[in-house]
Write an enzyme that holds these catalytic residues in place. Structure first.
Site, short mmCIF file in Angstrom:
data_model
loop_
_atom_site.label_atom_id
_atom_site.label_comp_id
_atom_site.label_asym_id
_atom_site.label_seq_id
_atom_site.Cartn_x
_atom_site.Cartn_y
_atom_site.Cartn_z
N LYS A 179 9.73 20.34 -12.31
CA LYS A 179 8.86 19.31 -11.73
C LYS A 179 9.10 19.27 -10.23
CE LYS A 179 8.34 14.25 -11.32
NZ LYS A 179 8.62 12.91 -11.89
N ASP A 239 6.94 10.97 -4.55
CA ASP A 239 6.30 10.19 -5.61
C ASP A 239 6.19 8.73 -5.19
OD1 ASP A 239 5.33 9.12 -7.94
OD2 ASP A 239 7.18 9.40 -9.11
N LYS A 268 4.74 2.27 -6.51
CA LYS A 268 6.11 1.80 -6.72
C LYS A 268 6.44 0.69 -5.74
CE LYS A 268 8.09 6.22 -8.25
NZ LYS A 268 8.55 5.79 -9.58
N ASP A 310 12.08 13.79 -5.85
CA ASP A 310 11.40 13.91 -7.14
C ASP A 310 10.97 15.37 -7.41
OD1 ASP A 310 10.70 12.64 -9.48
OD2 ASP A 310 8.69 12.12 -8.80
N ASP A 341 1.93 6.59 -12.09
CA ASP A 341 3.32 6.86 -11.74
C ASP A 341 4.01 7.71 -12.81
OD1 ASP A 341 5.63 6.78 -10.27
OD2 ASP A 341 6.16 4.72 -10.81
N GLU A 397 3.55 10.74 -13.50
CA GLU A 397 2.83 11.92 -13.01
C GLU A 397 3.55 13.23 -13.32
OE1 GLU A 397 4.98 10.31 -11.28
OE2 GLU A 397 6.14 11.93 -10.40
N ARG A 415 4.95 14.41 -15.99
CA ARG A 415 4.54 15.01 -17.26
C ARG A 415 3.16 15.66 -17.14
NH1 ARG A 415 5.34 9.25 -20.06
NH2 ARG A 415 6.81 9.16 -18.34
N1 BES Z 1 9.97 10.17 -10.58
C1 BES Z 1 9.94 9.07 -11.45
C2 BES Z 1 11.19 8.90 -12.29
C3 BES Z 1 12.45 8.60 -11.55
C4 BES Z 1 12.88 7.29 -11.38
C5 BES Z 1 13.27 9.61 -11.08
C6 BES Z 1 14.08 7.04 -10.73
C7 BES Z 1 14.45 9.34 -10.43
C8 BES Z 1 14.86 8.06 -10.27
C9 BES Z 1 8.75 9.20 -12.42
O1 BES Z 1 7.66 9.88 -11.92
C10 BES Z 1 8.30 7.85 -12.76
O2 BES Z 1 7.85 7.16 -11.89
N2 BES Z 1 8.44 7.46 -14.01
C11 BES Z 1 8.08 6.16 -14.45
C12 BES Z 1 7.36 6.31 -15.76
C13 BES Z 1 6.69 5.05 -16.24
C14 BES Z 1 5.50 4.72 -15.36
C15 BES Z 1 6.23 5.26 -17.66
C16 BES Z 1 9.34 5.35 -14.62
O3 BES Z 1 10.35 5.90 -15.03
O4 BES Z 1 9.32 4.17 -14.28
ZN ZN Z 2 8.00 11.23 -10.42
MN MN Z 3 6.31 8.62 -10.88
#
Ligand code: BES
Ligand code: ZN
Ligand code: MN
Length: 488
Positions: free
Chosen positions: A253, A258, A265, A276, A335, A337, A339
């Site tokens: 990824k 992000d 966020k 990210d 967010d 994204e 996947r």
């Molecule tokens: N890049 C983030 C996940 C992340 C969070 C990585 C903290 C490193 C540290 C990912 O793209 C994301 O935002 N995931 C969301 C998913 C949710 C919207 C279902 C998350 O984990 O909050």
């Molecule tokens: Zn992300």
């Molecule tokens: Mn994200």
């Protein structure tokens, strides 16, 4: 920092590092008349020879002061080789010393263990001071040379042929992860890799936006469409194995920043989303390591590179996109994204290269950090053998993995009322439903493992092989996994 192997301690000024196994002080004989004072100083510092501990003294060496650093290695085994190298460098990097000597005489370390001393030392010495133009002299690294003496025959070759490539790979990963998102975006990520991989024999191919549109990568492109940065799919091929044998596919990824997109966020901590792209960084670093040591295996690395931004053209919550696989996806949360990016890259990898095994790495979910903290990354897999091989490679290298569950009941949670899949499930089990989403892009008969590295790509505290910041997680793991499972 230069690493050198030598038969005996060099002349001239240097700090001397002596390993000490617990309360066994036999390694200090070479100190001669200074030995008693060094031992007394160690006692005053409550040094007990435990792995990772250290004590410093200064001795009079023919009228000049020589720093002596005792580094604890616990028991006499080889497990502490990395702690020895790493602890020594952590102590001496900015100490004012320019040269250090680690004396392994009498320890009985194998050539491999001596190679690991060198690897850990050089990994711990890695820094990225490019933007620190006002660093005070006292804060600057001084250590430029590390000499390892008393190592077993073959140690130097073990370092140059087996472990120095890993250092190269890890350094590339850390650099990519450390650089901010105004410097590293999809196109510049590719350029950095091209430069680092020049002359290695890695074959590089890049798909641009037009090509990805032709291929129907609507999921990846949907993430990218709110950014002015053009997406890239970076493909790195290493054909060191049998001609025509299916490669292992490593997929990363690479969200170079992000913001969350329209599902934006919160401001606090958002700067950390520059890393990210840690999964893509690890894949690029692992490919460099594998190529630099000329691994006898066929491996293909693929990095899905995009930036996730909110603008007038950004995708909206509720949008339905069509992935390259043909499956439609309801984008509930922009967010989630990673996947979306990985799904299309997985389809492309399987259709193009026919791998029997796929390993993807991604900073995929915050929920992973809640589950496992910063010690282990999570591994999700449809194959016990593959999961166990990865876990074993993790244990051997320190890139630790913990198995997480997947299954039918979790899979049901991402059914969409309007499309084939939705990109988020409920809050509970968020890392698992993310893995389930990815599994929908795995073809029948393909062994697949997903490593959620959200908690381990970056560290707020130093360890024996890295300082605060980018850890390089995944490079050593993938490199060792390829060695153990794909090389003949
Ligand atoms: N890049 C983030 C996940 C992340 C969070 C990585 C903290 C490193 C540290 C990912 O793209 C994301 O935002 N995931 C969301 C998913 C949710 C919207 C279902 C998350 O984990 O909050
Ligand atoms: Zn992300
Ligand atoms: Mn994200």
């Amino acid at each position: 920092m230069q690493i050198r192997f030598a038969a005996s301690r060099p002349e001239g000024s240097h700090a001397l590092v002596l390993p000490v196994a617990g309360l066994d002080r036999s390694g200090l004989e070479s100190l001669g008349g200074s030995r008693a004072a060094v031992e007394a100083a160690a006692r005053l510092q409550r040094f007990d020879g435990e792995a990772g501990g250290a004590a410093e003294s200064f001795i009079d060496d023919n009228g000049t002061a020589r720093r002596v650093v005792l580094v604890g290695i616990g028991s006499k085994g080889e497990e502490s080789a990395e702690k020895l190298g790493g602890t020594a460098v952590a102590r001496l990097l900015t100490s004012g010393e320019t040269r250090a000597v680690i004396d392994l005489s009498g320890l009985g370390y194998s050539a491999d263990a001596a190679g690991k001393v060198a690897l850990a030392a050089s990994l711990r010495g890695w820094r990225y001071d490019k933007y620190r133009t006002k660093l005070k002299d006292k804060q600057k690294p001084t250590l430029t040379e590390l000499v390892i003496v008393g190592a077993a025959d073959g140690a130097e070759a073990r370092w140059t042929e087996r472990y120095e490539p890993v250092l190269k790979g890890s350094s590339l990963t850390r650099e990519l992860v450390t650089e901010p998102a105004n410097i590293i975006y999809p196109e510049s990520f590719v350029e950095r890799c091209r430069k680092a991989m020049e002359g290695t024999g890695l074959e590089i191919e890049v798909l641009d936006q037009a090509r990805m549109e032709e291929l129907g990568m609507g999921a990846l492109l949907g993430v990218s469409q709110g950014s002015v940065r053009k997406p890239q799919l970076l493909i790195m091929k290493w054909n060191g194995g049998a001609h025509g044998e299916a490669p292992v596919a490593l997929i990363g990824k690479g969200v170079t920043f992000d913001t969350g997109g329209i599902s934006i966020k919160p401001a606090a901590g958002m700067e950390s989303m520059k890393w990210d792209m840690g999964g893509a960084g690890a894949v690029a670093g692992a490919m460099l390591s594998i190529a630099a040591r000329k691994a006898k295996a066929n491996v293909v690395g693929l990095c899905g590179l995009v930036e996730n931004m909110p603008d007038g053209n950004a995708q909206r919550p509720g949008d339905v996109v069509t992935s390259m696989s043909g499956q439609t996806i309801e984008v509930i949360n922009t967010d989630a994204e990673g996947r979306l990016v990985l799904g299309d890259v997985m389809t492309y990898a399987q259709r193009t290269f026919g791998p029997k095994r796929i390993v993807d790495l991604a900073t995929l979910t915050g929920a992973m950090v809640i589950s496992l903290g910063h010690e282990y990354a999570g591994v999700f897999s449809n194959d016990d053998g593959l999961a166990n091989e990865l876990i074993a490679a993790g244990t051997a290298t320190g890139d630790k993995l913990w198995r997480m569950p997947i299954g039918e009941a979790y899979d049901q949670l991402i059914n969409s009322p309007i499309a084939d899949i939705k990109n988020v499930g409920p809050r509970e089990g968020g890392s698992i439903t993310a893995a389930q989403f990815l599994q929908r892009f795995v073809d029948d008969g393909v062994k697949w493992a997903h490593l959620d590295i959200a908690g381990v790509a970056w560290s707020e505290k130093a360890s024996s092989t890295y300082d605060k910041g980018a850890t390089g997680y995944g490079v050593r793991l993938l490199d060792a996994f390829v060695e153990a499972t794909a090389e003949k």
